[in-house]
Design an enzyme around this catalytic site. Structure first.
Site, PDB file in Angstrom:
ATOM      1  N   THR A 136      29.803  28.061  42.738  1.00 30.79           N
ATOM      2  CA  THR A 136      30.236  29.436  42.465  1.00 30.79           C
ATOM      3  C   THR A 136      30.971  29.456  41.119  1.00 30.79           C
ATOM      4  O   THR A 136      31.686  30.419  40.826  1.00 30.79           O
ATOM      5  CB  THR A 136      31.168  29.993  43.580  1.00 30.79           C
ATOM      6  OG1 THR A 136      32.316  29.142  43.680  1.00 30.79           O
ATOM      7  CG2 THR A 136      30.467  30.065  44.920  1.00 30.79           C
ATOM      8  N   GLU A 152      20.827  33.111  34.405  1.00 28.36           N
ATOM      9  CA  GLU A 152      21.061  34.375  35.123  1.00 28.36           C
ATOM     10  C   GLU A 152      21.091  35.598  34.212  1.00 28.36           C
ATOM     11  O   GLU A 152      20.851  36.719  34.672  1.00 28.36           O
ATOM     12  CB  GLU A 152      22.363  34.302  35.935  1.00 28.36           C
ATOM     13  CG  GLU A 152      23.634  34.247  35.104  1.00 28.36           C
ATOM     14  CD  GLU A 152      24.895  34.133  35.963  1.00 28.36           C
ATOM     15  OE1 GLU A 152      24.926  33.259  36.844  1.00 28.36           O
ATOM     16  OE2 GLU A 152      25.837  34.910  35.734  1.00 28.36           O
ATOM     17  N   ARG A 188      29.829  28.160  37.284  1.00 33.76           N
ATOM     18  CA  ARG A 188      28.921  28.692  36.271  1.00 33.76           C
ATOM     19  C   ARG A 188      27.588  27.959  36.401  1.00 33.76           C
ATOM     20  O   ARG A 188      27.558  26.749  36.659  1.00 33.76           O
ATOM     21  CB  ARG A 188      29.476  28.478  34.854  1.00 33.76           C
ATOM     22  CG  ARG A 188      30.542  29.476  34.441  1.00 33.76           C
ATOM     23  CD  ARG A 188      29.995  30.894  34.246  1.00 33.76           C
ATOM     24  NE  ARG A 188      31.029  31.825  33.834  1.00 33.76           N
ATOM     25  CZ  ARG A 188      31.732  32.591  34.675  1.00 33.76           C
ATOM     26  NH1 ARG A 188      31.516  32.542  35.970  1.00 33.76           N
ATOM     27  NH2 ARG A 188      32.647  33.422  34.214  1.00 33.76           N
ATOM     28  N   LYS A 225      42.979  27.645  40.004  1.00 36.95           N
ATOM     29  CA  LYS A 225      43.316  28.747  40.928  1.00 36.95           C
ATOM     30  C   LYS A 225      42.327  28.823  42.093  1.00 36.95           C
ATOM     31  O   LYS A 225      42.715  28.979  43.248  1.00 36.95           O
ATOM     32  CB  LYS A 225      43.361  30.069  40.152  1.00 36.95           C
ATOM     33  CG  LYS A 225      44.598  30.183  39.273  1.00 36.95           C
ATOM     34  CD  LYS A 225      44.635  31.455  38.480  1.00 36.95           C
ATOM     35  CE  LYS A 225      43.745  31.449  37.269  1.00 36.95           C
ATOM     36  NZ  LYS A 225      44.017  30.421  36.261  1.00 36.95           N
ATOM     37  N   ILE A 226      41.029  28.727  41.788  1.00 36.25           N
ATOM     38  CA  ILE A 226      40.022  28.882  42.856  1.00 36.25           C
ATOM     39  C   ILE A 226      39.877  27.582  43.655  1.00 36.25           C
ATOM     40  O   ILE A 226      39.968  27.586  44.892  1.00 36.25           O
ATOM     41  CB  ILE A 226      38.655  29.316  42.258  1.00 36.25           C
ATOM     42  CG1 ILE A 226      38.797  30.683  41.579  1.00 36.25           C
ATOM     43  CG2 ILE A 226      37.579  29.356  43.344  1.00 36.25           C
ATOM     44  CD1 ILE A 226      37.621  31.108  40.721  1.00 36.25           C
ATOM     45  N   CYS A 262      35.159  24.054  38.195  1.00 38.09           N
ATOM     46  CA  CYS A 262      35.687  23.804  36.856  1.00 38.09           C
ATOM     47  C   CYS A 262      35.012  24.787  35.894  1.00 38.09           C
ATOM     48  O   CYS A 262      33.974  25.346  36.215  1.00 38.09           O
ATOM     49  CB  CYS A 262      35.413  22.353  36.435  1.00 38.09           C
ATOM     50  SG  CYS A 262      33.673  21.918  36.501  1.00 38.09           S
ATOM     51  N   ASP A 298      39.830  16.411  38.839  1.00 35.43           N
ATOM     52  CA  ASP A 298      40.261  17.408  37.851  1.00 35.43           C
ATOM     53  C   ASP A 298      40.895  16.655  36.702  1.00 35.43           C
ATOM     54  O   ASP A 298      41.572  15.645  36.925  1.00 35.43           O
ATOM     55  CB  ASP A 298      41.268  18.394  38.480  1.00 35.43           C
ATOM     56  CG  ASP A 298      41.480  19.643  37.628  1.00 35.43           C
ATOM     57  OD1 ASP A 298      41.811  19.498  36.428  1.00 35.43           O
ATOM     58  OD2 ASP A 298      41.311  20.755  38.151  1.00 35.43           O
ATOM     59  N   HIS A 324      25.665  36.204  41.508  1.00 37.56           N
ATOM     60  CA  HIS A 324      26.990  36.208  40.857  1.00 37.56           C
ATOM     61  C   HIS A 324      27.885  37.302  41.452  1.00 37.56           C
ATOM     62  O   HIS A 324      28.342  38.200  40.739  1.00 37.56           O
ATOM     63  CB  HIS A 324      26.840  36.389  39.339  1.00 37.56           C
ATOM     64  CG  HIS A 324      28.015  35.866  38.563  1.00 37.56           C
ATOM     65  ND1 HIS A 324      27.905  35.236  37.364  1.00 37.56           N
ATOM     66  CD2 HIS A 324      29.347  35.884  38.843  1.00 37.56           C
ATOM     67  CE1 HIS A 324      29.106  34.895  36.918  1.00 37.56           C
ATOM     68  NE2 HIS A 324      30.000  35.290  37.805  1.00 37.56           N
TER      69      HIS A 324
HETATM   70  P1  NAD Z   1      41.284  27.664  36.411  1.00 37.14           P
HETATM   71  O1  NAD Z   1      41.410  27.597  34.934  1.00 37.14           O
HETATM   72  O2  NAD Z   1      42.461  28.111  37.209  1.00 37.14           O
HETATM   73  O3  NAD Z   1      40.848  26.217  36.976  1.00 37.14           O
HETATM   74  C1  NAD Z   1      39.876  25.427  36.372  1.00 37.14           C
HETATM   75  C2  NAD Z   1      40.234  23.965  36.690  1.00 37.14           C
HETATM   76  O4  NAD Z   1      39.177  23.146  36.180  1.00 37.14           O
HETATM   77  C3  NAD Z   1      41.537  23.517  36.027  1.00 37.14           C
HETATM   78  O5  NAD Z   1      42.373  22.883  36.973  1.00 37.14           O
HETATM   79  C4  NAD Z   1      41.066  22.544  34.948  1.00 37.14           C
HETATM   80  O6  NAD Z   1      41.997  21.467  34.714  1.00 37.14           O
HETATM   81  C5  NAD Z   1      39.788  22.019  35.579  1.00 37.14           C
HETATM   82  N1  NAD Z   1      38.893  21.410  34.605  1.00 37.14           N
HETATM   83  C6  NAD Z   1      38.693  21.723  33.299  1.00 37.14           C
HETATM   84  N2  NAD Z   1      37.793  20.895  32.747  1.00 37.14           N
HETATM   85  C7  NAD Z   1      37.414  20.035  33.725  1.00 37.14           C
HETATM   86  C8  NAD Z   1      36.519  18.948  33.777  1.00 37.14           C
HETATM   87  N3  NAD Z   1      35.851  18.540  32.679  1.00 37.14           N
HETATM   88  N4  NAD Z   1      36.363  18.291  34.947  1.00 37.14           N
HETATM   89  C9  NAD Z   1      37.063  18.672  36.044  1.00 37.14           C
HETATM   90  N5  NAD Z   1      37.945  19.693  36.058  1.00 37.14           N
HETATM   91  C10 NAD Z   1      38.107  20.353  34.913  1.00 37.14           C
HETATM   92  O7  NAD Z   1      40.011  28.565  36.692  1.00 37.14           O
HETATM   93  P2  NAD Z   1      39.651  29.330  38.040  1.00 37.14           P
HETATM   94  O8  NAD Z   1      40.244  30.702  38.005  1.00 37.14           O
HETATM   95  O9  NAD Z   1      39.906  28.447  39.188  1.00 37.14           O
HETATM   96  O10 NAD Z   1      38.072  29.514  37.841  1.00 37.14           O
HETATM   97  C11 NAD Z   1      37.190  28.401  37.795  1.00 37.14           C
HETATM   98  C12 NAD Z   1      35.826  28.859  37.314  1.00 37.14           C
HETATM   99  O11 NAD Z   1      35.236  29.688  38.306  1.00 37.14           O
HETATM  100  C13 NAD Z   1      35.847  29.753  36.057  1.00 37.14           C
HETATM  101  O12 NAD Z   1      35.881  28.962  34.870  1.00 37.14           O
HETATM  102  C14 NAD Z   1      34.588  30.541  36.174  1.00 37.14           C
HETATM  103  O13 NAD Z   1      33.566  29.856  35.482  1.00 37.14           O
HETATM  104  C15 NAD Z   1      34.285  30.528  37.667  1.00 37.14           C
HETATM  105  N6  NAD Z   1      34.350  31.869  38.275  1.00 37.14           N
HETATM  106  C16 NAD Z   1      33.267  32.328  38.965  1.00 37.14           C
HETATM  107  C17 NAD Z   1      33.309  33.596  39.559  1.00 37.14           C
HETATM  108  C18 NAD Z   1      32.150  34.141  40.365  1.00 37.14           C
HETATM  109  O14 NAD Z   1      32.136  35.341  40.683  1.00 37.14           O
HETATM  110  N7  NAD Z   1      31.179  33.343  40.748  1.00 37.14           N
HETATM  111  C19 NAD Z   1      34.445  34.398  39.393  1.00 37.14           C
HETATM  112  C20 NAD Z   1      35.537  33.884  38.695  1.00 37.14           C
HETATM  113  C21 NAD Z   1      35.493  32.619  38.130  1.00 37.14           C
END
Ligand code: NAD
Length: 332
Positions: free
Chosen positions: A236, A267, A238, A158-159, A209, A178, A299
């Site tokens: 952004t 953190e 983890r 999504k992000i 990821c 990905d 964060h």
């Molecule tokens: P999402 O589940 O929609 O997307 C994650 C993507 O990563 C997926 O397409 C998945 O196939 C891919 N993925 C999984 N394992 C992988 C690997 N080993 N190598 C490469 N790609 C891989 O999640 P999202 O909503 O896009 O969020 C992504 C991450 O952002 C979250 O897991 C969270 O840790 C982080 N996040 C941070 C904040 C912040 O405030 N900084 C807020 C929300 C989420």
């Protein structure tokens, strides 16, 4: 007879969150806000609650989950998308459902990521400091265009897919890696490559990821030797996606040009609290802060009106579903 209200202990609650939760709730469920984080020392406060609502700073270890179960808690409602802070194995064996807010506002994090790239590429923090000191010399202010640069996105969910869309609009060449390539990204012009190609080609690398056993320290000593010396890395996702000790080493040896971190492996002991009068014991954090080419935020990539509204709404929906005997948005 009045409707049964789900009694929820909201841990790590910040004052600003209460108004978003009250607005979404409209009196449907009973919320008690605790400013303390959930951990072994505070889990007793969950006694007599149907559910706990947790943030990324709450400790959802096997011990804490067992205590929750013993105290009668029947649902853990995360108010985050990420769930790397939960012992899922323990939750499963305890039969304690964990629900989350899967995609509250990917735009908030994607826009913040672009913001970090621009702040670093145009040295905006130095510019702000210099002008405040009435230093208008531009000798150290030369930046670079985003246009035509090669960006490597790791994780195009999504992000990451939104970050790709925004960077394509800047005229970047977007490479991605990905484990499940995204069809929309492919159609938009993103080129999927293997990790080595991404590391060796990208001027900007951005991490989206999840943190898993496979992705822990994805950016490590070996990778930091492969990237271009003028590369920028943005995290952004983890904190533990990056090995901080290896990163400090690489910055000192000029093997990486700029770093934007909204998350940091350790953190938990720092972020979301005021430590301005404390002695910070984490030497790696202080070292990172001392570099002129490192931008750290606490964060807050998700922290917009829209995201907080959506987080509160989905959490209330998750609780309402639970009240009806349904479990929705369960963490797999
Ligand atoms: P999402 O589940 O929609 O997307 C994650 C993507 O990563 C997926 O397409 C998945 O196939 C891919 N993925 C999984 N394992 C992988 C690997 N080993 N190598 C490469 N790609 C891989 O999640 P999202 O909503 O896009 O969020 C992504 C991450 O952002 C979250 O897991 C969270 O840790 C982080 N996040 C941070 C904040 C912040 O405030 N900084 C807020 C929300 C989420």
């Amino acid at each position: 007879m009045g409707r049964y209200k789900v009694k929820v202990a909201i841990f790590s609650a910040r004052t600003y969150e209460e108004s978003f939760f009250s607005a979404a709730n409209q009196g449907q469920h009973q919320f008690i806000f605790f400013s303390e984080s959930l951990k072994e020392e505070t889990v007793a406060q969950a006694q007599e609650f149907d559910a706990v609502c947790c943030f990324v700073v709450d400790v959802l270890s096997a011990v804490v989950l067992t205590q929750l179960k013993q105290r009668g808690v029947k649902l853990v409602a995360l108010r985050s998308a990420g769930y790397d802070h939960v012992d899922l194995q323990a939750a499963k064996s305890l039969n304690l459902p964990i629900v989350r807010v899967p995609g509250y506002s990917p735009e908030s994090i994607a826009e913040f990521t672009i913001g970090m790239i621009l702040v670093l590429s145009r040295k905006l923090l130095n510019a702000y400091d210099n002008v405040r000191r009435h230093d208008f010399l531009l000798d150290h202010q030369i930046g670079f265009n985003i246009n035509q640069k090669t960006v490597g996105i790791i994780g195009t969910g999504k992000i990451g897919s939104l970050v790709a869309k925004l960077l394509l609009a800047f005229g970047c060449k977007v490479l991605a890696y990905d484990i499940n390539p995204n069809e929309t990204c492919l159609l938009a012009g993103v080129q999927y490559v293997d990790l080595n190609t991404l590391y060796q080609s990208a001027d900007i690398i951005t991490l989206h990821c999840p943190l898993t056993a496979t992705t822990k320290h994805l950016i490590n000593e070996e990778v930091l030797h492969k990237i271009k010396p003028h590369a920028m890395i943005i995290n952004t996702g983890r904190g533990a996606l990056i090995d901080v000790v290896a990163l400090i080493h690489a910055i000192k040896e000029h093997r990486v040009a700029a770093i934007g971190l909204d998350v940091y492996e350790w953190e938990l002991d720092l972020f979301f609290r005021d430590h301005s009068n404390d002695i910070i014991e984490d030497d790696n954090f202080i070292r990172l802060q001392a570099f002129p080419n490192v931008l750290i935020t606490g964060h807050q990539a998700y922290l917009t009106q829209e995201a907080l509204t959506a987080i509160a709404k989905t959490t209330v929906d998750n609780l309402t579903a639970f009240e009806k005997g349904l479990i929705q948005n369960q963490v797999a």
